[in-house]
Write a protein that holds these residues in place. Structure first.
Motif, PDB file in Angstrom:
ATOM      1  N   GLU A 138     -21.612 -14.924 -19.132  1.00  0.00           N
ATOM      2  CA  GLU A 138     -22.664 -13.858 -20.173  1.00  0.00           C
ATOM      3  C   GLU A 138     -22.654 -12.834 -19.841  1.00  0.00           C
ATOM      4  OE1 GLU A 138     -26.950 -13.026 -17.817  1.00  0.00           O
ATOM      5  OE2 GLU A 138     -25.406 -13.748 -17.258  1.00  0.00           O
ATOM      6  N   ASP A 139     -22.749 -12.210 -21.568  1.00  0.00           N
ATOM      7  CA  ASP A 139     -22.129 -10.806 -21.392  1.00  0.00           C
ATOM      8  C   ASP A 139     -24.156 -10.020 -22.070  1.00  0.00           C
ATOM      9  OD1 ASP A 139     -21.551  -8.267 -22.250  1.00  0.00           O
ATOM     10  OD2 ASP A 139     -20.513  -8.650 -24.018  1.00  0.00           O
ATOM     11  N   GLY A 140     -24.126  -9.451 -20.167  1.00  0.00           N
ATOM     12  CA  GLY A 140     -25.762  -8.805 -21.701  1.00  0.00           C
ATOM     13  C   GLY A 140     -27.219  -9.121 -21.421  1.00  0.00           C
ATOM     14  N   ASP A 141     -27.009 -10.744 -20.490  1.00  0.00           N
ATOM     15  CA  ASP A 141     -27.908 -11.561 -20.238  1.00  0.00           C
ATOM     16  C   ASP A 141     -27.653 -12.120 -22.201  1.00  0.00           C
ATOM     17  OD1 ASP A 141     -29.243 -10.212 -18.345  1.00  0.00           O
ATOM     18  OD2 ASP A 141     -30.537  -8.489 -19.274  1.00  0.00           O
ATOM     19  N   LYS A 142     -26.784 -12.411 -22.027  1.00  0.00           N
ATOM     20  CA  LYS A 142     -26.168 -13.523 -23.780  1.00  0.00           C
ATOM     21  C   LYS A 142     -25.086 -14.191 -23.280  1.00  0.00           C
ATOM     22  CE  LYS A 142     -28.958 -11.048 -27.297  1.00  0.00           C
ATOM     23  NZ  LYS A 142     -28.860 -10.273 -28.472  1.00  0.00           N
ATOM     24  N   VAL A 143     -25.315 -16.029 -23.428  1.00  0.00           N
ATOM     25  CA  VAL A 143     -23.898 -16.577 -22.962  1.00  0.00           C
ATOM     26  C   VAL A 143     -23.412 -16.559 -24.868  1.00  0.00           C
ATOM     27  CG1 VAL A 143     -22.797 -18.825 -22.538  1.00  0.00           C
ATOM     28  CG2 VAL A 143     -24.794 -17.952 -21.194  1.00  0.00           C
ATOM     29  N   PRO A 144     -22.125 -15.698 -24.701  1.00  0.00           N
ATOM     30  CA  PRO A 144     -21.651 -15.589 -26.461  1.00  0.00           C
ATOM     31  C   PRO A 144     -21.326 -17.459 -27.044  1.00  0.00           C
ATOM     32  CG  PRO A 144     -20.502 -14.610 -25.157  1.00  0.00           C
ATOM     33  CD  PRO A 144     -21.430 -15.138 -24.006  1.00  0.00           C
ATOM     34  N   SER A 145     -21.441 -18.187 -27.928  1.00  0.00           N
ATOM     35  CA  SER A 145     -21.201 -19.673 -28.636  1.00  0.00           C
ATOM     36  C   SER A 145     -20.505 -19.269 -29.432  1.00  0.00           C
ATOM     37  CB  SER A 145     -22.734 -19.727 -28.501  1.00  0.00           C
ATOM     38  OG  SER A 145     -23.452 -19.242 -28.705  1.00  0.00           O
ATOM     39  N   GLU A 146     -20.197 -20.451 -29.931  1.00  0.00           N
ATOM     40  CA  GLU A 146     -19.778 -20.334 -31.314  1.00  0.00           C
ATOM     41  C   GLU A 146     -21.000 -21.924 -31.720  1.00  0.00           C
ATOM     42  OE1 GLU A 146     -15.729 -22.183 -33.286  1.00  0.00           O
ATOM     43  OE2 GLU A 146     -15.677 -21.835 -31.208  1.00  0.00           O
ATOM     44  N   ARG A 147     -21.074 -21.345 -33.111  1.00  0.00           N
ATOM     45  CA  ARG A 147     -22.286 -23.066 -33.340  1.00  0.00           C
ATOM     46  C   ARG A 147     -21.059 -24.142 -33.604  1.00  0.00           C
ATOM     47  NH1 ARG A 147     -26.955 -23.062 -37.295  1.00  0.00           N
ATOM     48  NH2 ARG A 147     -26.514 -24.712 -39.213  1.00  0.00           N
ATOM     49  N   PHE A 148     -21.701 -25.221 -33.682  1.00  0.00           N
ATOM     50  CA  PHE A 148     -21.159 -26.412 -34.297  1.00  0.00           C
ATOM     51  C   PHE A 148     -22.306 -27.592 -34.642  1.00  0.00           C
ATOM     52  CE2 PHE A 148     -17.731 -25.089 -31.718  1.00  0.00           C
ATOM     53  CZ  PHE A 148     -17.019 -25.448 -32.407  1.00  0.00           C
ATOM     54  N   GLU A 149     -21.983 -28.003 -36.205  1.00  0.00           N
ATOM     55  CA  GLU A 149     -23.227 -28.925 -36.383  1.00  0.00           C
ATOM     56  C   GLU A 149     -22.702 -29.877 -36.490  1.00  0.00           C
ATOM     57  OE1 GLU A 149     -25.091 -28.840 -40.968  1.00  0.00           O
ATOM     58  OE2 GLU A 149     -25.295 -27.592 -39.727  1.00  0.00           O
ATOM     59  N   GLY A 201     -23.129 -16.713 -13.128  1.00  0.00           N
ATOM     60  CA  GLY A 201     -24.312 -17.824 -11.990  1.00  0.00           C
ATOM     61  C   GLY A 201     -25.669 -17.562 -12.877  1.00  0.00           C
ATOM     62  N   PHE A 202     -26.872 -17.243 -12.699  1.00  0.00           N
ATOM     63  CA  PHE A 202     -28.091 -17.660 -13.060  1.00  0.00           C
ATOM     64  C   PHE A 202     -28.567 -17.198 -13.850  1.00  0.00           C
ATOM     65  CE2 PHE A 202     -32.204 -16.983 -13.564  1.00  0.00           C
ATOM     66  CZ  PHE A 202     -33.049 -18.092 -13.201  1.00  0.00           C
ATOM     67  N   GLY A 203     -27.785 -16.173 -14.681  1.00  0.00           N
ATOM     68  CA  GLY A 203     -28.252 -15.884 -16.074  1.00  0.00           C
ATOM     69  C   GLY A 203     -27.844 -17.485 -17.065  1.00  0.00           C
ATOM     70  N   PHE A 204     -26.346 -17.737 -16.908  1.00  0.00           N
ATOM     71  CA  PHE A 204     -25.721 -18.169 -17.391  1.00  0.00           C
ATOM     72  C   PHE A 204     -26.131 -19.989 -17.146  1.00  0.00           C
ATOM     73  CE2 PHE A 204     -22.187 -21.439 -18.230  1.00  0.00           C
ATOM     74  CZ  PHE A 204     -21.513 -21.179 -19.353  1.00  0.00           C
ATOM     75  N   ARG A 205     -26.603 -19.799 -16.068  1.00  0.00           N
ATOM     76  CA  ARG A 205     -27.105 -21.779 -16.348  1.00  0.00           C
ATOM     77  C   ARG A 205     -27.725 -21.721 -17.127  1.00  0.00           C
ATOM     78  NH1 ARG A 205     -30.535 -24.362 -16.344  1.00  0.00           N
ATOM     79  NH2 ARG A 205     -31.738 -26.229 -14.615  1.00  0.00           N
ATOM     80  N   PHE A 206     -29.122 -20.638 -17.069  1.00  0.00           N
ATOM     81  CA  PHE A 206     -30.357 -20.782 -17.619  1.00  0.00           C
ATOM     82  C   PHE A 206     -29.926 -20.180 -19.364  1.00  0.00           C
ATOM     83  CE2 PHE A 206     -32.011 -21.038 -13.879  1.00  0.00           C
ATOM     84  CZ  PHE A 206     -32.987 -22.266 -13.900  1.00  0.00           C
ATOM     85  N   GLY A 207     -29.806 -19.655 -19.785  1.00  0.00           N
ATOM     86  CA  GLY A 207     -28.169 -18.994 -20.666  1.00  0.00           C
ATOM     87  C   GLY A 207     -27.959 -20.019 -21.853  1.00  0.00           C
ATOM     88  N   ILE A 208     -27.682 -21.627 -21.389  1.00  0.00           N
ATOM     89  CA  ILE A 208     -26.827 -22.900 -22.127  1.00  0.00           C
ATOM     90  C   ILE A 208     -27.921 -24.153 -21.699  1.00  0.00           C
ATOM     91  CG2 ILE A 208     -24.875 -22.077 -21.078  1.00  0.00           C
ATOM     92  CD1 ILE A 208     -24.917 -24.214 -19.132  1.00  0.00           C
ATOM     93  N   GLU A 209     -27.231 -24.848 -23.148  1.00  0.00           N
ATOM     94  CA  GLU A 209     -28.498 -26.307 -22.981  1.00  0.00           C
ATOM     95  C   GLU A 209     -28.026 -26.811 -21.175  1.00  0.00           C
ATOM     96  OE1 GLU A 209     -29.553 -30.085 -25.624  1.00  0.00           O
ATOM     97  OE2 GLU A 209     -28.162 -28.563 -26.137  1.00  0.00           O
ATOM     98  N   VAL A 210     -29.346 -27.648 -20.804  1.00  0.00           N
ATOM     99  CA  VAL A 210     -28.977 -28.032 -19.269  1.00  0.00           C
ATOM    100  C   VAL A 210     -30.139 -29.766 -19.532  1.00  0.00           C
ATOM    101  CG1 VAL A 210     -28.996 -28.309 -17.470  1.00  0.00           C
ATOM    102  CG2 VAL A 210     -28.115 -26.695 -18.507  1.00  0.00           C
ATOM    103  N   VAL A 211     -29.161 -30.564 -19.575  1.00  0.00           N
ATOM    104  CA  VAL A 211     -30.655 -31.714 -19.572  1.00  0.00           C
ATOM    105  C   VAL A 211     -31.498 -31.981 -18.258  1.00  0.00           C
ATOM    106  CG1 VAL A 211     -30.422 -33.613 -19.467  1.00  0.00           C
ATOM    107  CG2 VAL A 211     -29.179 -33.394 -20.245  1.00  0.00           C
ATOM    108  N   PRO A 212     -32.688 -31.920 -18.747  1.00  0.00           N
ATOM    109  CA  PRO A 212     -34.026 -32.030 -17.851  1.00  0.00           C
ATOM    110  C   PRO A 212     -34.084 -32.663 -16.713  1.00  0.00           C
ATOM    111  CG  PRO A 212     -34.577 -32.112 -19.803  1.00  0.00           C
ATOM    112  CD  PRO A 212     -33.246 -32.099 -19.983  1.00  0.00           C
ATOM    113  N   ALA A 213     -33.692 -32.155 -15.640  1.00  0.00           N
ATOM    114  CA  ALA A 213     -33.856 -32.798 -14.061  1.00  0.00           C
ATOM    115  C   ALA A 213     -35.295 -33.775 -14.217  1.00  0.00           C
ATOM    116  CB  ALA A 213     -34.678 -31.367 -13.029  1.00  0.00           C
ATOM    117  N   PRO A 214     -35.217 -35.280 -13.550  1.00  0.00           N
ATOM    118  CA  PRO A 214     -33.611 -35.130 -12.530  1.00  0.00           C
ATOM    119  C   PRO A 214     -32.545 -35.985 -12.886  1.00  0.00           C
ATOM    120  CG  PRO A 214     -35.318 -36.755 -12.670  1.00  0.00           C
ATOM    121  CD  PRO A 214     -36.033 -35.743 -13.583  1.00  0.00           C
ATOM    122  N   ASP A 215     -32.518 -36.047 -14.648  1.00  0.00           N
ATOM    123  CA  ASP A 215     -31.226 -36.696 -15.192  1.00  0.00           C
ATOM    124  C   ASP A 215     -30.215 -35.682 -14.945  1.00  0.00           C
ATOM    125  OD1 ASP A 215     -32.738 -38.771 -15.754  1.00  0.00           O
ATOM    126  OD2 ASP A 215     -33.025 -37.870 -18.301  1.00  0.00           O
TER     127      ASP A 215
END
Length: 288
Positions: free
Chosen positions: A33-44, A89-103
């Motif tokens: 995480e960098d400045g409240d954003k998670v650097p990413s690369e686009r894949f299709e 930490g927290f910012g990275f966890r909520f800045g990436i895609e995570v399958v919803p709980a409870p899965d």
């Protein structure tokens, strides 16, 4: 070079869920995480999202390290390999895609993330421990046949049936849980008729634990204004409360409702799958 990664999981791993998008976009995290954003690369391409539960005492790194080694052996280049705090930490966890709980369950202080690329194919692996079990999420994306065949893991032990995570365990570990089986009529705040295991379990848990109360919180996607969505989400939470009372004889005085609208997304609202995940009702555990 193989066209698909054949990964061996540790003994005790059991598949929980699988979600497939025939054609979509995945923003692969490639840096902390960098400045409240998670650097990413686009894949299709075709996106496959899978989760597992791993029982036993293995640490997060003991589960992830062999998977990383296998990916590197298959020609994947690691783009990001970080533990909780180093990721953000927290910012990275909520800045990436995570399958919803409870899965998928993630402890903010006990997770490890890996992303890797091979040509046009990309894979991310998220591993976390919560309570007595570890959870693994794997997201793979790529074009054509390679993505269609990607990630067909082999488990060392004979695999058993998918293990649903008990709602009570989710509530006790995280303090809140998404009620994933609820179905609302299209464009309506009315809960569709039918039996819902989550409500039966909630009512039973509430009856067995008089020291707790529940707060039912409705959530929406970003279609429409926040004022409209706040009202819709609260009415949906209210309809869930009414069903708990009418069908399962839950104690009305120990259940409150609230509507968050679109202020607390758990996935990206830029894709249909994300908007669907964000339209939800969560149960939040409160001390009485």
């Amino acid at each position: 070079m193989p066209s698909a990664a054949q990964l061996t999981f540790p003994a005790g791993a059991a598949r929980i869920s699988e979600r497939i998008t025939a054609l979509g976009v995945y923003q692969l995290p490639v840096a902390a995480e960098d400045g409240d954003k998670v650097p990413s690369e686009r894949f299709e391409g075709r996106i496959i999202r899978r989760t597992w539960r791993v029982d036993g005492q293995s640490t997060v790194l003991q589960i992830l390290a062999p998977l990383r080694d296998q990916l590197e052996g298959l020609g994947y280049e690691v783009r990001l390999d970080c533990a909780a705090r180093d990721c953000g930490g927290f910012g990275f966890r909520f800045g990436i895609e995570v399958v919803p709980a409870p899965d998928m369950m993630v402890d903010i202080s006990r997770y490890h993330f890996l992303s890797a690329v091979r040509g046009q194919d990309a894979i991310s692996i998220l591993v976390s421990r919560t309570g007595a079990a570890a959870f693994v999420q794997m997201i793979s994306v790529g074009p054509g046949r390679a993505a269609a065949e990607a990630e067909k893991p082999v488990v060392q032990a004979e695999p058993g049936p998918a293990l649903p995570v008990e709602l009570a365990k989710v509530l006790e570990v995280r303090g809140h849980a998404v009620l994933t089986d609820l179905v609302f009529d299209s464009g309506s705040t009315r809960l569709r008729d039918g039996e819902y295991d989550s409500l039966r379990e909630l009512a039973g848990y509430l009856a067995a634990n008089p020291q707790y109360r529940l707060l039912l919180v409705g959530h929406t996607d970003t279609v429409g204004s926040q004022a409209q969505n706040a009202g819709i989400s609260e009415r949906r939470a209210q309809s869930v409360k009414e069903r708990l009372i009418e069908t399962h004889e839950a104690d009305e005085g120990r259940i409150d409702v609230a509507g968050a609208g679109f202020l607390a997304p758990i996935a990206s609202n830029l894709i249909p799958e994300g908007r669907e995940a964000n339209r939800r009702v969560e149960a939040v555990l409160l001390a009485d």
